[in-house]
Design a protein around this motif. Structure first.
Motif, PDB file in Angstrom:
ATOM      1  N   HIS A 151       0.821  -1.224   0.000  1.00 10.93           N
ATOM      2  CA  HIS A 151       0.000   0.000   0.000  1.00 10.93           C
ATOM      3  C   HIS A 151       0.854   1.272   0.000  1.00 10.93           C
ATOM      4  CE1 HIS A 151      -3.482  -2.520   0.783  1.00 10.93           C
ATOM      5  NE2 HIS A 151      -2.811  -3.084   1.761  1.00 10.93           N
ATOM      6  N   PRO A 152       1.771   1.408  -0.954  1.00  7.49           N
ATOM      7  CA  PRO A 152       2.631   2.607  -0.973  1.00  7.49           C
ATOM      8  C   PRO A 152       1.834   3.852  -1.351  1.00  7.49           C
ATOM      9  CG  PRO A 152       2.941   1.346  -2.974  1.00  7.49           C
ATOM     10  CD  PRO A 152       2.054   0.509  -2.102  1.00  7.49           C
ATOM     11  N   THR A 153       2.234   4.987  -0.802  1.00  7.40           N
ATOM     12  CA  THR A 153       1.587   6.243  -1.171  1.00  7.40           C
ATOM     13  C   THR A 153       2.069   6.725  -2.530  1.00  7.40           C
ATOM     14  OG1 THR A 153       3.313   7.469   0.008  1.00  7.40           O
ATOM     15  CG2 THR A 153       1.297   6.942   1.234  1.00  7.40           C
ATOM     16  N   GLU A 154       3.286   6.309  -2.924  1.00  8.43           N
ATOM     17  CA  GLU A 154       3.840   6.670  -4.222  1.00  8.43           C
ATOM     18  C   GLU A 154       4.655   5.504  -4.776  1.00  8.43           C
ATOM     19  OE1 GLU A 154       4.743  11.381  -4.320  1.00  8.43           O
ATOM     20  OE2 GLU A 154       5.972  10.252  -2.897  1.00  8.43           O
ATOM     21  N   VAL A 155       4.681   5.399  -6.106  1.00 10.92           N
ATOM     22  CA  VAL A 155       5.472   4.357  -6.759  1.00 10.92           C
ATOM     23  C   VAL A 155       6.385   5.025  -7.783  1.00 10.92           C
ATOM     24  CG1 VAL A 155       5.425   2.226  -8.104  1.00 10.92           C
ATOM     25  CG2 VAL A 155       3.577   2.715  -6.476  1.00 10.92           C
ATOM     26  N   TYR A 156       7.666   4.692  -7.724  1.00  5.07           N
ATOM     27  CA  TYR A 156       8.663   5.309  -8.600  1.00  5.07           C
ATOM     28  C   TYR A 156       9.315   4.250  -9.490  1.00  5.07           C
ATOM     29  CZ  TYR A 156       8.705   9.760  -6.001  1.00  5.07           C
ATOM     30  OH  TYR A 156       8.371  10.965  -5.444  1.00  5.07           O
ATOM     31  N   VAL A 157       9.683   4.669 -10.706  1.00  5.06           N
ATOM     32  CA  VAL A 157      10.467   3.817 -11.592  1.00  5.06           C
ATOM     33  C   VAL A 157      11.253   4.718 -12.530  1.00  5.06           C
ATOM     34  CG1 VAL A 157       8.729   3.612 -13.433  1.00  5.06           C
ATOM     35  CG2 VAL A 157      10.393   1.779 -13.108  1.00  5.06           C
ATOM     36  N   VAL A 158      12.447   4.279 -12.900  1.00  3.84           N
ATOM     37  CA  VAL A 158      13.224   4.992 -13.916  1.00  3.84           C
ATOM     38  C   VAL A 158      12.616   4.660 -15.275  1.00  3.84           C
ATOM     39  CG1 VAL A 158      15.485   5.157 -15.033  1.00  3.84           C
ATOM     40  CG2 VAL A 158      15.323   4.988 -12.539  1.00  3.84           C
TER      41      VAL A 158
END
Length: 247
Positions: free
Chosen positions: A101-108
Motif C-alpha cells: 500500500h505505498p503512497t507513491e510508486v517510482y520507476v526509472v
C-alpha cells in the motif's frame, strides 16, 4: 524480503536498470521506502531469448539484489522459482501494491515501451524518472537497436562486454563491411579499404587497432582465427602506423 508491510514509496527496479548511481535512489529512503524486483518468465519468452542470455540476465539481477540487501535496503524480490510466482510482471506488481500500500510508486524510464505501458496500466499514478546517468552511458549508442529490450544483447555484442557469453565474437568490422551492408559510405571522403593515410576510413583504422590491442585475448576465440591471420600478415611498420592513426 521487505521489512514492513506499509511503506511510503515503492521503487521499481527493472532488469535493465541495475545501477546504484540511478536517480531512483535519490528519491527513496531506506528507512521509509522499499524496493521491488521480479523475475518473470514472460519477459524472456515474449520474444525469443537464448538460455545463456537469460541466465546472464537473471544472475546480474540476483547479484544486484544481494548488493542492495548488504547495503540494508528493504527489498521485495520475487524469484523465478518461487512457487507463488505468476510469471507476469503486471500481476506481480499488483501483488506488491496490494501488500505494501505505498503512497507513491517510482520507476526509472523503462527502456521497453511495452513494459512502460504495462506499468502505467497497473499503476496510473506511477512517477517515471528520467535517469540521465543511465541514458548517457548506455542507451545513446543503442538508439537503433530493435527495441530497448535488446540492451543486454546489444551491449554484449557491440562491446564484447560479457567476454563472449552472448556473442561468440566481438561485433566489430572494417569500413568495407559497412560499405557492403549499407549505403552510409556513399559520398564519404574516406576510403573503407584503407587503414592508414589521409583517406583512410576511421572504422577500418580502429578495427585493425582493436585487433592489435587485443590479439592475445582474441586468439582464444575460434571465430577470430581468419581475422587474426590477416592481422599477422600486416608489416610491423603498417601496424605502427595504424596504432598512431587510431590514437
Amino acid at each position: 524480503m521487505s521489512r514492513k508491510i506499509n511503506v511510503r514509496r515503492l521503487g521499481i527496479i527493472l532488469g535493465e536498470q541495475l545501477d546504484r548511481a540511478s536517480i531512483l535512489f535519490q528519491n527513496l529512503d531506506l528507512k521509509q521506502d522499499c524496493l521491488w524486483m521480479a523475475e518473470v518468465s514472460s519477459e524472456s519468452t515474449h520474444v525469443w531469448s537464448h538460455k545463456a542470455r537469460t541466465a546472464l540476465f537473471l544472475s546480474a539481477m540476483r547479484h544486484f539484489r544481494d548488493e542492495l540487501i548488504a547495503s540494508k535496503w528493504p527489498i521485495e524480490y520475487r524469484a523465478l522459482n518461487d512457487p507463488e510466482n505468476t510469471h507476469s510482471l503486471a500481476t506481480e506488481l499488483q501483488a506488491a501494491l496490494d501488500k505494501f500500500h505505498p503512497t507513491e510508486v517510482y520507476v526509472v524510464e523503462p527502456g521497453d515501451h511495452r513494459v512502460k505501458q504495462m506499468l502505467l496500466a497497473v499503476c496510473p499514478d506511477l512517477r517515471i524518472l528520467a535517469d540521465q546517468h543511465f541514458l548517457s552511458s548506455v542507451e545513446e549508442f543503442t538508439t537503433h537497436a530493435k527495441g530497448r529490450k535488446e540492451l543486454p544483447n546489444v551491449i554484449g555484442m557491440s562491446q564484447f562486454a560479457d567476454g563472449g557469453i552472448i556473442a561468440s565474437k566481438p561485433y566489430a568490422a572494417t569500413g568495407k563491411y559497412i560499405q557492403r551492408m549499407s549505403n552510409y559510405c556513399k559520398g564519404c571522403k574516406f576510403n573503407p579499404a584503407e587503414a592508414v593515410g589521409d583517406s583512410a576510413c576511421p572504422f577500418t583504422t580502429l578495427y585493425w587497432d582493436f585487433l592489435g590491442r587485443n590479439e592475445q585475448k582474441l586468439k582464444k576465440i575460434p571465430r577470430m582465427e581468419l581475422q587474426l591471420k590477416n592481422l599477422i600478415r600486416l608489416t610491423t611498420e603498417k601496424r605502427q602506423l595504424i596504432e598512431v592513426r587510431a590514437q
